[in-house]
Write a protein that holds these residues in place. Structure first.
Motif, short mmCIF file in Angstrom:
data_model
loop_
_atom_site.label_atom_id
_atom_site.label_comp_id
_atom_site.label_asym_id
_atom_site.label_seq_id
_atom_site.Cartn_x
_atom_site.Cartn_y
_atom_site.Cartn_z
N UNK A 7 21.53 35.58 -51.67
CA UNK A 7 21.78 36.83 -52.38
C UNK A 7 23.01 36.66 -53.27
N UNK A 8 22.87 37.04 -54.52
CA UNK A 8 24.02 36.98 -55.42
C UNK A 8 25.14 37.83 -54.86
N UNK A 9 24.81 38.93 -54.23
CA UNK A 9 25.81 39.82 -53.66
C UNK A 9 26.71 39.10 -52.65
N UNK A 10 26.18 38.10 -51.95
CA UNK A 10 27.00 37.33 -51.01
C UNK A 10 28.01 36.45 -51.75
N UNK A 11 27.76 36.16 -53.01
CA UNK A 11 28.68 35.39 -53.85
C UNK A 11 29.70 36.34 -54.49
N UNK A 12 29.20 37.41 -55.08
CA UNK A 12 30.06 38.42 -55.71
C UNK A 12 29.26 39.68 -56.00
N UNK A 13 29.95 40.80 -55.96
CA UNK A 13 29.33 42.05 -56.39
C UNK A 13 29.39 42.17 -57.91
N UNK A 14 30.28 41.38 -58.52
CA UNK A 14 30.53 41.48 -59.96
C UNK A 14 30.26 40.15 -60.67
N UNK A 24 36.10 33.05 -61.96
CA UNK A 24 35.57 32.47 -60.72
C UNK A 24 34.20 33.04 -60.33
N UNK A 25 33.83 34.15 -60.89
CA UNK A 25 32.52 34.75 -60.60
C UNK A 25 31.50 34.40 -61.69
N UNK A 26 31.63 33.22 -62.25
CA UNK A 26 30.78 32.80 -63.36
C UNK A 26 29.42 32.31 -62.86
N UNK A 27 28.47 32.29 -63.78
CA UNK A 27 27.16 31.73 -63.48
C UNK A 27 27.24 30.27 -63.13
N UNK A 34 26.30 27.72 -54.92
CA UNK A 34 25.24 28.38 -54.15
C UNK A 34 23.84 27.89 -54.51
N UNK A 35 23.47 27.98 -55.77
CA UNK A 35 22.10 27.66 -56.16
C UNK A 35 21.77 26.19 -55.92
N UNK A 36 22.56 25.30 -56.46
CA UNK A 36 22.24 23.87 -56.37
C UNK A 36 22.14 23.38 -54.92
N UNK A 37 23.13 23.62 -54.05
CA UNK A 37 22.99 23.12 -52.69
C UNK A 37 21.82 23.74 -51.93
N UNK A 49 13.25 28.44 -52.59
CA UNK A 49 14.53 29.13 -52.70
C UNK A 49 14.26 30.50 -53.30
N UNK A 50 14.52 31.53 -52.52
CA UNK A 50 14.34 32.91 -52.96
C UNK A 50 15.71 33.49 -53.26
N UNK A 51 15.92 33.85 -54.52
CA UNK A 51 17.21 34.39 -54.96
C UNK A 51 17.07 35.88 -55.18
N UNK A 52 17.83 36.64 -54.41
CA UNK A 52 17.83 38.11 -54.50
C UNK A 52 18.95 38.53 -55.45
N UNK A 53 18.57 39.17 -56.54
CA UNK A 53 19.54 39.60 -57.56
C UNK A 53 20.02 41.03 -57.37
N UNK A 54 19.49 41.75 -56.40
CA UNK A 54 19.78 43.18 -56.26
C UNK A 54 21.17 43.46 -55.69
#
Length: 120
Positions: A7-14, A24-27, A34-37, A49-54
């Motif tokens: 979940x992107x939210x686990x990386x950052x809300x912003x 630091x919250x860059x793509x 997160x994505x690559x590993x 790999x299921x990425x939740x963007x919500x």
């Protein structure tokens, strides 16, 4: 096939800009941290790999472009398509944009020999 959920939210809300040196919250940071590993794990375990963007504050297209486009430089394109799924109930168009616009655009760039930005 089973999923590995991130979940992107686990990386950052912003989620913010494209490059690490911008924020630091860059793509780019999300891709490398997160994505690559997790994508490597999905490939090695024959999972998706299921990425939740919500549930974030929203996205700049540059964040998503960098976060997913980099896959093209590190993995075979056919595997990306078969091992990546995007989920967003809040903005369902993101799935189509990532899979049908961002990834093909980066594939063309890669095939033309255009280098990607090097991470410092």
């Amino acid at each position: 096939m089973e999923n590995i959920l991130i979940k992107v939210l686990d990386f950052t809300e912003y989620p913010d800009v494209r490059y690490i040196e911008q924020d630091e919250n860059s793509g780019e940071q999300f891709y490398y941290d997160v994505v690559k590993p997790n994508y490597e794990k999905a490939i090695s375990e024959n999972k998706i790999l299921l990425v939740d963007l919500d549930n974030t504050a929203g996205y700049a297209s540059s964040f998503l472009d960098e976060a997913f486009g980099n896959l093209v430089y590190d993995f075979e394109y056919k595997n990306i398509i078969s091992h990546l799924k995007i989920k967003s109930e809040q903005e369902p168009d993101w799935e189509e944009i990532i899979l049908n616009e961002i990834l093909p655009s980066w594939k063309k760039k890669y095939e033309k020999g255009n280098p990607r930005k090097e991470v410092k």
